[in-house]
Write a protein that holds these residues in place. Structure first.
Motif, mmCIF file in Angstrom:
data_model
loop_
_atom_site.group_PDB
_atom_site.id
_atom_site.type_symbol
_atom_site.label_atom_id
_atom_site.label_comp_id
_atom_site.label_asym_id
_atom_site.label_seq_id
_atom_site.Cartn_x
_atom_site.Cartn_y
_atom_site.Cartn_z
ATOM 1 N N HIS A 1 0.825 -1.217 0.000
ATOM 2 C CA HIS A 1 0.000 0.000 0.000
ATOM 3 C C HIS A 1 0.858 1.265 0.000
ATOM 4 C CE1 HIS A 1 0.191 0.273 4.492
ATOM 5 N NE2 HIS A 1 -0.046 -1.021 4.463
ATOM 6 N N ASP A 2 1.797 1.280 -0.965
ATOM 7 C CA ASP A 2 2.667 2.439 -1.202
ATOM 8 C C ASP A 2 2.728 2.622 -2.715
ATOM 9 O OD1 ASP A 2 4.842 4.153 -1.696
ATOM 10 O OD2 ASP A 2 5.894 3.500 0.115
ATOM 11 N N ALA A 3 2.257 3.779 -3.199
ATOM 12 C CA ALA A 3 2.091 3.990 -4.632
ATOM 13 C C ALA A 3 3.379 3.770 -5.422
ATOM 14 C CB ALA A 3 1.554 5.396 -4.895
ATOM 15 N N LYS A 4 4.525 4.113 -4.852
ATOM 16 C CA LYS A 4 5.758 3.977 -5.636
ATOM 17 C C LYS A 4 6.099 2.508 -5.912
ATOM 18 C CE LYS A 4 9.143 4.256 -1.803
ATOM 19 N NZ LYS A 4 8.210 4.588 -0.701
ATOM 20 N N PHE A 5 5.599 1.615 -5.050
ATOM 21 C CA PHE A 5 5.749 0.180 -5.301
ATOM 22 C C PHE A 5 4.546 -0.381 -6.053
ATOM 23 C CE2 PHE A 5 8.200 0.535 -1.186
ATOM 24 C CZ PHE A 5 9.449 0.363 -1.757
ATOM 25 N N ASP A 6 3.341 0.019 -5.614
ATOM 26 C CA ASP A 6 2.106 -0.605 -6.105
ATOM 27 C C ASP A 6 1.832 -0.343 -7.581
ATOM 28 O OD1 ASP A 6 1.813 -1.343 -3.517
ATOM 29 O OD2 ASP A 6 -0.040 -0.229 -3.132
ATOM 30 N N ILE A 7 1.934 0.906 -8.008
ATOM 31 C CA ILE A 7 1.485 1.259 -9.356
ATOM 32 C C ILE A 7 2.306 0.581 -10.444
ATOM 33 C CG2 ILE A 7 1.004 3.153 -10.957
ATOM 34 C CD1 ILE A 7 -0.877 2.883 -8.498
ATOM 35 N N PRO A 8 3.643 0.642 -10.409
ATOM 36 C CA PRO A 8 4.394 -0.081 -11.451
ATOM 37 C C PRO A 8 4.116 -1.586 -11.432
ATOM 38 C CG PRO A 8 5.831 1.434 -10.260
ATOM 39 C CD PRO A 8 4.556 1.358 -9.488
ATOM 40 N N LEU A 9 3.928 -2.151 -10.223
ATOM 41 C CA LEU A 9 3.656 -3.583 -10.103
ATOM 42 C C LEU A 9 2.292 -3.932 -10.676
ATOM 43 C CD1 LEU A 9 4.113 -6.452 -8.999
ATOM 44 C CD2 LEU A 9 3.266 -5.627 -6.794
ATOM 45 N N LEU A 10 1.255 -3.216 -10.240
ATOM 46 C CA LEU A 10 -0.103 -3.540 -10.669
ATOM 47 C C LEU A 10 -0.313 -3.251 -12.151
ATOM 48 C CD1 LEU A 10 -2.080 -2.281 -7.556
ATOM 49 C CD2 LEU A 10 -1.752 -4.653 -8.280
ATOM 50 N N GLU A 11 0.372 -2.235 -12.675
ATOM 51 C CA GLU A 11 0.256 -1.939 -14.104
ATOM 52 C C GLU A 11 0.688 -3.143 -14.931
ATOM 53 O OE1 GLU A 11 1.578 -1.032 -18.021
ATOM 54 O OE2 GLU A 11 3.026 -1.290 -16.391
ATOM 55 N N ARG A 12 1.685 -3.881 -14.462
ATOM 56 C CA ARG A 12 2.129 -5.079 -15.158
ATOM 57 C C ARG A 12 1.237 -6.267 -14.822
ATOM 58 N NH1 ARG A 12 6.288 -1.765 -14.619
ATOM 59 N NH2 ARG A 12 8.201 -1.960 -15.885
ATOM 60 N N ALA A 13 0.938 -6.438 -13.523
ATOM 61 C CA ALA A 13 0.198 -7.618 -13.067
ATOM 62 C C ALA A 13 -1.176 -7.720 -13.715
ATOM 63 C CB ALA A 13 0.062 -7.592 -11.550
ATOM 64 N N LEU A 14 -1.856 -6.601 -13.862
ATOM 65 C CA LEU A 14 -3.214 -6.618 -14.387
ATOM 66 C C LEU A 14 -3.276 -6.905 -15.884
ATOM 67 C CD1 LEU A 14 -4.666 -3.665 -12.286
ATOM 68 C CD2 LEU A 14 -5.325 -6.085 -12.127
ATOM 69 N N ARG A 15 -2.140 -6.990 -16.521
ATOM 70 C CA ARG A 15 -2.082 -7.383 -17.932
ATOM 71 C C ARG A 15 -1.741 -8.870 -18.094
ATOM 72 N NH1 ARG A 15 -1.694 -2.477 -20.894
ATOM 73 N NH2 ARG A 15 -0.907 -0.719 -19.648
ATOM 74 N N LEU A 16 -1.463 -9.546 -16.970
ATOM 75 C CA LEU A 16 -1.021 -10.939 -17.024
ATOM 76 C C LEU A 16 -2.172 -11.902 -16.733
ATOM 77 C CD1 LEU A 16 2.357 -10.607 -15.052
ATOM 78 C CD2 LEU A 16 2.029 -10.714 -17.535
ATOM 79 N N PRO A 17 -2.120 -13.120 -17.284
ATOM 80 C CA PRO A 17 -3.192 -14.109 -17.076
ATOM 81 C C PRO A 17 -3.037 -14.882 -15.773
ATOM 82 C CG PRO A 17 -1.557 -15.018 -18.560
ATOM 83 C CD PRO A 17 -1.108 -13.607 -18.253
ATOM 84 N N VAL A 18 -2.910 -14.174 -14.650
ATOM 85 C CA VAL A 18 -2.804 -14.838 -13.352
ATOM 86 C C VAL A 18 -4.195 -15.037 -12.769
ATOM 87 C CG1 VAL A 18 -0.495 -13.943 -12.908
ATOM 88 C CG2 VAL A 18 -2.485 -12.646 -12.132
ATOM 89 N N GLY A 19 -4.280 -15.897 -11.745
ATOM 90 C CA GLY A 19 -5.582 -16.266 -11.211
ATOM 91 C C GLY A 19 -6.209 -15.248 -10.290
ATOM 92 N N TYR A 20 -5.385 -14.542 -9.513
ATOM 93 C CA TYR A 20 -5.935 -13.642 -8.493
ATOM 94 C C TYR A 20 -4.939 -12.522 -8.231
ATOM 95 C CZ TYR A 20 -7.317 -12.008 -3.802
ATOM 96 O OH TYR A 20 -7.673 -11.234 -2.724
ATOM 97 N N ILE A 21 -5.434 -11.294 -8.152
ATOM 98 C CA ILE A 21 -4.620 -10.143 -7.798
ATOM 99 C C ILE A 21 -5.374 -9.343 -6.745
ATOM 100 C CG2 ILE A 21 -3.390 -8.094 -8.614
ATOM 101 C CD1 ILE A 21 -3.676 -9.257 -11.469
#
Length: 398
Positions: A282-302
């Motif tokens: 829950h820190d934008a400098k870590f979360d945003i770059p991570l989630l921007e990539r994660a939400l494009r991937l075919p993983v089961g749960y985020i």
């Protein structure tokens, strides 16, 4: 068979005869799903379970009979309205159990399958559980680039059947699926069982699904513990070396010091549709770059931790990166179910409950308020169709 692999391998290495009873079909409410197994050695030792206790005694005896006769058998167990104390499932479901005697060194497919499972090599074991008597129990073990065993040395129809079984089992292995497969003796897929068909039960053994926990905070330690309890291979990742230590996370399989988004970029070939990503920084400098990539991937749960205000700010920033509303809608934030959790342990239960419900199709409502089936994953359609087929049991002489 994976949960009893160690015992089965030990018997196999000693050359000891044993029998394995495997749940190959389920309908209605049942305590364990397809793939659950009970194994019995020639000297009477038993490991595993097919029903959580309902029919273990009867299945144990079937295993003993199979060891003595050398013949496989498919048996159905269900609740008896006429006699509530009859052998069966008091929960009202139906189990189809395939019992196969195994003599080490006599079946290349079984021998290879046991070795692959023990070594952690992905393998699919396809066994004929219903069909012509001469094929019952025949098996092939399939990996990504090879297969072991044969269904028969004879007719061309069986050669075609073997090729089709290997092809279909390899596809199921690639998807990590376990279930039934019905083929005609000419190798063509069939919609229904019957004369001229063979029903295979295909068990896919793949490495444990991954859970990656980003953020080495106190809540993460509890999430790691419950992730291990659920059977995940758990990795903790944090860019801060003072927090990301094995001493703080002794239950984790891996502890990585790296920026979350950079670490995720290195794992693309090790994540799949079963992968769980828990973002607890829950820190934008870590979360945003991570989630921007994660939400494009075919993983089961985020899922991502944070207040509702944090979530609102987070979604605004994610839209600015170019993510669509559909992609952002995959994000479970705030992470977890509303259990009123306060402590790290309670929060971990909340997170785990949401992961299980998302994976299995649960409603997240108390079971006491509903009247429908409690095992939602068994009623799904789509590519799960093969899992729902139930082979017709063969007669069993008591």
């Amino acid at each position: 068979m994976k949960d009893i692999a160690e015992s089965v391998r030990a018997w196999h290495q000693r050359g000891q005869v044993f029998a394995v009873a495997t749940v190959v079909g389920v309908s209605g409410s049942a305590p364990r799903g397809p793939g659950a197994a009970l194994a019995v050695s020639a000297d009477g030792e038993a490991v595993g379970s097919v029903s959580g206790g309902c029919v273990e005694g009867a299945v144990y005896e079937l295993c003993r009979e199979a060891i003595a006769s050398g013949e496989p058998v498919l048996e159905r167990f269900g609740y008896s309205d006429e006699d509530a104390f009859a052998i069966g499932l008091t929960c009202g479901g139906v189990l189809d159990v395939f019992v196969q005697p195994i003599t080490p060194g006599t079946d290349p497919a079984i021998d290879a399958g046991i070795a692959y499972i023990a070594s952690g090599t992905p393998v699919a074991l396809a066994r004929v559980v219903a069909g012509p008597a001469g094929l019952l129990g025949a098996a092939v073990a399939v990996t990504a680039d090879a297969h072991h065993g044969t269904l028969s040395p004879a007719p061309t129809t069986t050669a075609a059947l073997e090729r089709a079984a290997v092809t279909e089992a390899r596809a199921m292995l690639d998807a990590g699926r376990t279930g039934t497969l019905v083929l005609g003796l000419d190798g063509r897929p069939c919609d229904d069982t019957g004369q001229g068909t063979a029903t295979f039960f295909v068990e896919s053994y793949v490495p444990a699904p991954r859970m990656i926990v980003f953020g080495a905070i106190d809540f993460a330690a509890a999430v790691v513990r419950i992730g291990k309890f659920l059977g995940y291979h758990v990795t903790v990742c944090d860019a801060r070396p003072v927090f990301a230590t094995t001493r703080r996370f002794p239950d984790a399989d891996d502890v990585v010091v790296d920026w979350p988004h950079r670490y995720l970029d290195t794992q693309l070939d090790r994540i799949d549709g079963r992968t769980v990503l828990c973002v607890l920084t829950h820190d934008a400098k870590f979360d945003i770059p991570l989630l921007e990539r994660a939400l494009r991937l075919p993983v089961g749960y985020i899922g991502a931790m944070g207040s509702r205000r944090t979530h609102h700010d987070r979604t605004t920033r994610l839209r600015e990166t170019g993510l669509t509303d559909t992609q952002i809608a995959r994000l479970r934030s705030p992470i977890g179910l509303d259990l009123g959790a306060r402590t790290p342990e309670e929060t971990a239960v909340s997170v785990a409950a949401e992961i299980v419900a998302h994976r299995r199709g649960g409603s997240c409502l108390p079971l006491s308020t509903g009247t429908g089936p409690i095992h939602h994953d068994l009623t799904r359609t789509g590519d799960g169709k093969a899992d729902e087929r139930t082979p017709e049991p063969q007669p069993h002489a008591a």
